[in-house]
Design an enzyme around this catalytic site. Structure first.
Site, PDB file in Angstrom:
ATOM      1  CB  SER A  64      87.186  73.609  81.901  1.00  0.00           C
ATOM      2  OG  SER A  64      86.363  74.397  81.052  1.00  0.00           O
ATOM      3  CD  GLU A  65      81.705  72.410  81.062  1.00  0.00           C
ATOM      4  OE1 GLU A  65      81.224  72.663  79.936  1.00  0.00           O
ATOM      5  OE2 GLU A  65      82.616  71.564  81.227  1.00  0.00           O
TER       6      GLU A  65
END
Length: 261
Positions: free
Chosen positions: A135-136
């Site tokens: 999800s960065e």
């Protein structure tokens, strides 16, 4: 050693390291990073341990970085951010380089850095309802520190997609991509992990360590004369070693090898 963020238990020849911050979905902070590193360094040095299980309490496996820790990092200097990232890298390396096989017991969702933990392990058993996400990019970040492990586990093409899209994907997709070794129902999770641990412990302990190291050393290398010579030298050393001789002798004599007694 007493831990604040995890527990370490030993049953027979199997050690279990359990993430224990269920109230924050086992998100890690600087304390958990330091404790995980210390735990795996200690286990690496123990000859009585033949396999390690990395587990988690609560509904999630690991949600990645703790929000309060991330807030604190926002005020770090470049030098402090680099030092912090290196500590995270050391934790992942301690798991990946552990000389015992590590089984990830994935009881729920794994996001961001939690994916790094899973990918640093050797075998991944996950609930069939678990979800995964790199999800960065949603936060304007990149999964740099975990990338060496994730790319090895997912492959280059899938990593290109999930690094850049930050999509959520299910356990069936993780199984198809090779991230997950086995996807099981909740009532089979513990039994499956235990069966794998028992299987590992039935094999020659030095051979298992050497097999793990063999994969790490050989993967991605060019198939050339140097590699052929390396692999020939390895098997020659193992054949001449005490464990190799005992294993072959026990097979020929139709008896259990000494390491199972």
């Amino acid at each position: 050693m007493q831990y604040e963020t995890l527990s370490l238990t030993v049953a027979g020849q199997v050690a279990t390291v359990t993430l224990n911050r269920p109230d924050v979905r086992n998100a890690f902070n600087e304390t958990m990073i330091a404790e995980l590193t210390a735990a795996f360094v200690a286990l690496n040095a123990r000859d009585d341990i033949r396999a390690v299980v990395l587990a988690a309490n609560g509904k999630a496996f690991c949600a990645g970085a703790d929000l309060n820790w991330m807030k604190k990092m926002a005020g770090y200097s470049d030098e402090e951010n680099r030092a912090d990232a290196l500590r995270l890298a050391a934790m992942l390396s301690a798991i990946y380089r552990c000389n015992k096989p590590v089984i990830a017991r994935v009881n729920g969702d794994a996001y961001a850095g939690g994916m790094g933990l899973i990918c640093a392990c050797d075998i991944v058993v996950a609930l069939d309802t678990a979800r995964f996400c790199l999800s960065e990019a949603r936060l304007g970040l990149i999964p740099a520190t975990i990338a060496p492990y994730v790319i090895r586990a997912l492959g280059e093409q899938a990593s290109r997609r999930y690094f850049t899209t930050a999509e959520l994907f299910d356990c069936a997709t993780a199984l198809r991509l090779g991230l997950v070794s086995e996807a099981v129902s909740e009532d089979r999770l513990d039994a499956t992990v235990q069966q794998l641990a028992d299987t590992l412990c039935a094999n020659g302990p030095q051979a298992v360590r050497a097999c793990k190291q063999l994969v790490q050393d050989i993967a991605g290398r060019e198939l050339n004369e140097a590699l052929i010579e390396d692999t020939a030298s390895r098997i020659a050393r193992v054949r001449a070693g005490a464990e190799g001789r005992e294993g072959v002798a026990s097979f020929l004599e139709k008896r259990a090898p000494a390491w199972r007694n």
